[in-house]
Design an enzyme around this catalytic site. Sequence first.
Site, mmCIF file in Angstrom:
data_model
loop_
_atom_site.group_PDB
_atom_site.id
_atom_site.type_symbol
_atom_site.label_atom_id
_atom_site.label_comp_id
_atom_site.label_asym_id
_atom_site.label_seq_id
_atom_site.Cartn_x
_atom_site.Cartn_y
_atom_site.Cartn_z
ATOM 1 N N ASP A 113 21.022 90.380 72.758
ATOM 2 C CA ASP A 113 20.480 90.179 71.417
ATOM 3 C C ASP A 113 18.976 90.062 71.529
ATOM 4 O O ASP A 113 18.456 89.177 72.214
ATOM 5 C CB ASP A 113 21.065 88.917 70.776
ATOM 6 C CG ASP A 113 20.478 88.659 69.396
ATOM 7 O OD1 ASP A 113 20.778 89.427 68.467
ATOM 8 O OD2 ASP A 113 19.712 87.687 69.259
ATOM 9 N N GLU A 205 22.172 96.068 69.994
ATOM 10 C CA GLU A 205 22.303 96.352 68.574
ATOM 11 C C GLU A 205 21.553 97.625 68.209
ATOM 12 O O GLU A 205 20.508 97.922 68.786
ATOM 13 C CB GLU A 205 21.762 95.196 67.745
ATOM 14 C CG GLU A 205 22.518 93.899 67.881
ATOM 15 C CD GLU A 205 21.834 92.782 67.135
ATOM 16 O OE1 GLU A 205 22.386 92.293 66.147
ATOM 17 O OE2 GLU A 205 20.722 92.402 67.550
ATOM 18 N N CYS A 272 31.159 83.621 64.219
ATOM 19 C CA CYS A 272 31.415 82.719 65.345
ATOM 20 C C CYS A 272 32.049 83.508 66.482
ATOM 21 O O CYS A 272 33.040 84.219 66.277
ATOM 22 C CB CYS A 272 32.327 81.574 64.904
ATOM 23 S SG CYS A 272 32.755 80.432 66.238
ATOM 24 N N CYS A 275 35.944 81.727 67.221
ATOM 25 C CA CYS A 275 37.090 81.919 66.334
ATOM 26 C C CYS A 275 36.973 83.162 65.475
ATOM 27 O O CYS A 275 37.956 83.571 64.855
ATOM 28 C CB CYS A 275 37.272 80.700 65.438
ATOM 29 S SG CYS A 275 35.956 80.461 64.207
ATOM 30 N N CYS A 290 29.682 76.546 63.702
ATOM 31 C CA CYS A 290 30.725 77.215 62.926
ATOM 32 C C CYS A 290 31.296 76.260 61.891
ATOM 33 O O CYS A 290 31.651 75.114 62.206
ATOM 34 C CB CYS A 290 31.823 77.725 63.860
ATOM 35 S SG CYS A 290 33.144 78.624 62.993
ATOM 36 N N CYS A 293 35.658 76.293 62.930
ATOM 37 C CA CYS A 293 36.216 75.635 64.117
ATOM 38 C C CYS A 293 35.318 74.533 64.663
ATOM 39 O O CYS A 293 35.737 73.778 65.539
ATOM 40 C CB CYS A 293 36.491 76.658 65.211
ATOM 41 S SG CYS A 293 35.000 77.415 65.919
ATOM 42 N N ASP A 300 21.286 82.795 69.261
ATOM 43 C CA ASP A 300 21.058 84.086 69.910
ATOM 44 C C ASP A 300 22.138 84.389 70.957
ATOM 45 O O ASP A 300 22.569 85.538 71.095
ATOM 46 C CB ASP A 300 19.674 84.109 70.559
ATOM 47 C CG ASP A 300 18.562 84.050 69.525
ATOM 48 O OD1 ASP A 300 18.811 84.446 68.373
ATOM 49 O OD2 ASP A 300 17.446 83.604 69.869
#
Length: 335
Positions: A113, A205, A272, A275, A290, A293, A300
């Site tokens: 990232d 990305e 997340c 989960c 999150c 969860c 990052d």
Amino acid sequence: MKAYVRAWKNCWEGRACAPEFKGRLRSRMSVDVPQGRDLAVTRLSRHVGQVRIPKVGVVRLRWSGPIPGVGRESGRVTGARLVKDVLGWHIVFRTEVEVGTPAQHPGPAVGIDRGVNVALALSDGNDQHHGPWLRPKEAERLLRLERKAARQRRARQPFERTSNRLHRTYDQIAGLRARAKRRRHDWQHQATTKLASTYGTVVVERLRITNMTRSAKGTTKQPGRNVRPKAGLNRAMLDEAHARTVELLEYKLTERGGQLLPVPAAYTSQTCSTCGHRDPASRAGIRFACTSCGWTGHADTNAAVNILNAAGLGRVRTWSPAPEGREASTTRRAT
């Protein structure tokens, strides 16, 4: 003339636009040496070499790295280009080297990232950081010179010729920025070489830097909001030169038998990695918590894991819509 004819052929065959006149003030001064047979590149010592330039003669140069076809290096020199920038004259050699097909890289896969707080955040936690490109004294001098240039511009009358003092101030500003650019390029080479040697598959990305750094000024009828903070964020993103990092990483991975996989960038920072629940409220700055969860961690690093999952190399998730705007998630292990 050879480059001019090639430019028109590229235009007619649909690979480029029609060639235009090169602006004297918007381009770097350069001289091309199309053939390498008369260059006679010789290495004199560890850091000193010499080259024979047509119409100039023998010129000494600082030896910054191995050159194929010179000394014990395999290959041959096919040409060169002399380039002048604010830091002086440089020579770039065009070389030809026979390279065989590399074996497949045995290294693991990793997701990266690219950001501002962390330059390169990796899914395994081995983040790549760098300091400021300019030292504190250099940054202070750059700010002082920019303010000085602004005062000198205000003192000019409309359509008045730029003074020599303002030109000198511009040259000093360009010198500091060129120094920062050289340090950034050096760090990018070191970081990408380390990554290409360690990992066999790198997932990044597919970012559209032009759209991400678009101004938030808006129009007269619809003015933008938070224009100054967005302008600062745009400068920070452009200062990282993420597109060049990917270019360097791509060819270095190819040389070592690895591969670069681009994936869509949508929702990687809002999901997340544990989960699979997606909620924009989960991220607050560099912290990710999150709302489903309760997992917390660096935002990052969480995005880097999602990038790896998007390529099918980690945990692949499929989302189904849930009531009240929430999303339920299911997780399965990729084979």
